[in-house]
Design a protein around this motif. Structure first.
Motif, PDB file in Angstrom:
ATOM      1  N   PRO A  69       0.803  -1.227   0.000  1.00  0.00           N
ATOM      2  CA  PRO A  69       0.000   0.000   0.000  1.00  0.00           C
ATOM      3  C   PRO A  69       0.832   1.272   0.000  1.00  0.00           C
ATOM      4  N   SER A  70       1.960   1.260   0.726  1.00  0.00           N
ATOM      5  CA  SER A  70       2.790   2.463   0.788  1.00  0.00           C
ATOM      6  C   SER A  70       4.190   2.108   1.259  1.00  0.00           C
ATOM      7  N   SER A  99       0.635   0.554  -4.241  1.00  0.00           N
ATOM      8  CA  SER A  99      -0.749   0.504  -4.725  1.00  0.00           C
ATOM      9  C   SER A  99      -1.531   1.766  -4.397  1.00  0.00           C
ATOM     10  N   ASP A 102      -6.133   3.700  -2.964  1.00  0.00           N
ATOM     11  CA  ASP A 102      -7.448   3.158  -3.303  1.00  0.00           C
ATOM     12  C   ASP A 102      -7.359   1.881  -4.135  1.00  0.00           C
ATOM     13  N   LEU A 103      -8.488   1.215  -4.286  1.00  0.00           N
ATOM     14  CA  LEU A 103      -8.559  -0.062  -4.993  1.00  0.00           C
ATOM     15  C   LEU A 103      -8.280   0.089  -6.487  1.00  0.00           C
ATOM     16  N   GLU A 106      -4.568   0.045  -6.915  1.00  0.00           N
ATOM     17  CA  GLU A 106      -4.093  -1.307  -6.627  1.00  0.00           C
ATOM     18  C   GLU A 106      -4.315  -2.217  -7.837  1.00  0.00           C
ATOM     19  N   GLN A 126      -4.873  -3.789  -0.011  1.00  0.00           N
ATOM     20  CA  GLN A 126      -5.427  -2.584   0.599  1.00  0.00           C
ATOM     21  C   GLN A 126      -6.432  -2.950   1.684  1.00  0.00           C
ATOM     22  N   GLU A 127      -7.295  -3.905   1.357  1.00  0.00           N
ATOM     23  CA  GLU A 127      -8.343  -4.331   2.278  1.00  0.00           C
ATOM     24  C   GLU A 127      -8.851  -5.691   1.817  1.00  0.00           C
ATOM     25  N   SER A 130      -9.973  -6.428  -1.758  1.00  0.00           N
ATOM     26  CA  SER A 130      -8.953  -6.523  -2.802  1.00  0.00           C
ATOM     27  C   SER A 130      -8.935  -7.903  -3.444  1.00  0.00           C
ATOM     28  N   THR A 189      -9.505  -3.193   7.931  1.00  0.00           N
ATOM     29  CA  THR A 189      -9.123  -4.454   7.302  1.00  0.00           C
ATOM     30  C   THR A 189      -9.393  -5.590   8.273  1.00  0.00           C
ATOM     31  N   ARG A 219      -4.943   4.279   6.446  1.00  0.00           N
ATOM     32  CA  ARG A 219      -3.826   3.399   6.818  1.00  0.00           C
ATOM     33  C   ARG A 219      -3.106   3.990   8.020  1.00  0.00           C
TER      34      ARG A 219
END
Length: 334
Positions: A69-70, A99, A102-103, A106, A126-127, A130, A189, A219
């Motif tokens: 994610p980061s 990513s 957001d979705l 990603e 991400q969650e 995903s 998540t 996050r």
């Protein structure tokens, strides 16, 4: 400008194309002196293997995609480091992608990796959604998910016993005499839902009143922890300890406490989750629950390469056990 080819090296060395090729592949029919001269010349001329052409012949790129994610999140950075080291030890290179928030992003980076013909993918999602969003791509390429608990999904994943981890943290804080313990985190998540579940279960078992501060941030981050803690600390401290859902949040809490003159651990005990490198720095010295980034990455790479090299079918759910790292940010109540 053009890339240096084997023919260029052969011409400069005054040998045949096949001699250069055999020297690079370690063929026994080439003498040591000739091989060393050609290898030295390759370095001097800046020759590199044409991996695209090689992958077309071998039908394998020896490239693994890693999606996080980061990368500016220290947990993700450490996980990426260990994943790369593990992959490199097995002869694979890693292509790292952020990513984003957001979705859609990603999905875009996973699509990019599939288009780049990676042999497999490691994904920190991400969650939970995903998994379904990415299924059209993960069904094409061997994939292992990291960090997120996917126990209800027919997908391979490596994660930590998150419920057991926060329960372990609560047992430690209770052993120090703390009864008013605030849980600080988010529940966006499944992983973070399970961490909160461990806290709530411990409260029930220990006869404590649950106190949760929910983060609305997408996050965990130092900045997010700081911002939420500044707001929290405008009210009286009617609790003696905070259990943060991540070390990043804990570092933000520590910064806010320092600015407002709240002494840790004299006035407030603080505990994190992850055991990132910064947690061990002298002025921080954060007590935390460790989930092994190295072991998580190693296990994920092993499962993925088993799929790539042996064509292993099915899925694996690997749950790693957490451990307690005691430092100086928590104190016993007298």
């Amino acid at each position: 400008m053009k890339n240096v080819t084997l023919k260029d090296v052969a011409r400069a060395a005054g040998v045949s194309y096949s001699t250069v090729s055999r020297s690079l592949s370690g063929g026994p029919q080439i003498g040591r002196e000739t091989r060393e001269r050609i290898l030295r010349l390759c370095d001097e001329m800046g020759y590199t293997k044409n991996y695209v052409a090689r992958s077309m012949v071998m039908r394998r790129t020896e490239l693994i995609g890693l999606v996080v994610p980061s990368i500016d999140n220290q947990f993700m950075a450490e996980l990426a480091y260990h994943a790369e080291m593990s992959a490199r030890a097995r002869g694979y290179n890693l292509m790292l992608c952020n990513s984003g928030p957001d979705l859609r992003q990603e999905k875009a980076v996973v699509k990019l990796l599939v288009g780049r013909q990676v042999d497999g993918m490691l994904i920190v999602p991400q969650e939970h959604r995903s998994c379904e969003e990415l299924r059209v791509y993960t069904e094409q390429v061997p994939t292992v998910f990291l960090s997120e608990d996917l126990r209800d999904e027919p997908l391979s994943c490596v994660t930590t016993d998150n419920t057991g981890a926060t329960y372990l943290a609560m047992e430690y804080l209770r052993s120090l005499g703390h009864r008013e313990i605030l849980y600080f985190g988010r529940r966006h998540t499944v992983t973070h839902q399970l961490r909160a579940e461990g806290y709530l279960r411990a409260c029930r078992d220990m006869g404590l009143t649950p106190r949760i501060v929910d983060s609305s941030f997408p996050r965990s981050s130092v900045a997010g922890g700081y911002e939420l803690a500044r707001e929290l600390f405008t009210k009286p401290l009617d609790y003696t300890a905070i259990l943060a859902s991540t070390d990043s949040n804990a570092l933000g809490i520590l910064r806010a406490a320092d600015e407002l003159g709240i002494r840790v651990p004299e006035q407030l005990s603080l505990m994190g989750f992850d055991n990132i490198a910064s947690a061990a720095m002298p002025r921080i010295d954060l007590t935390t629950v460790e989930q092994s980034k190295r072991e998580m990455a190693l296990q994920a790479v092993e499962i993925l390469l088993d799929k790539i090299e042996r064509g292993t079918q099915g899925y694996v759910h690997q749950i790693l056990m957490p451990s307690l790292v005691k430092r100086s940010s928590c104190r016993a109540l007298t």
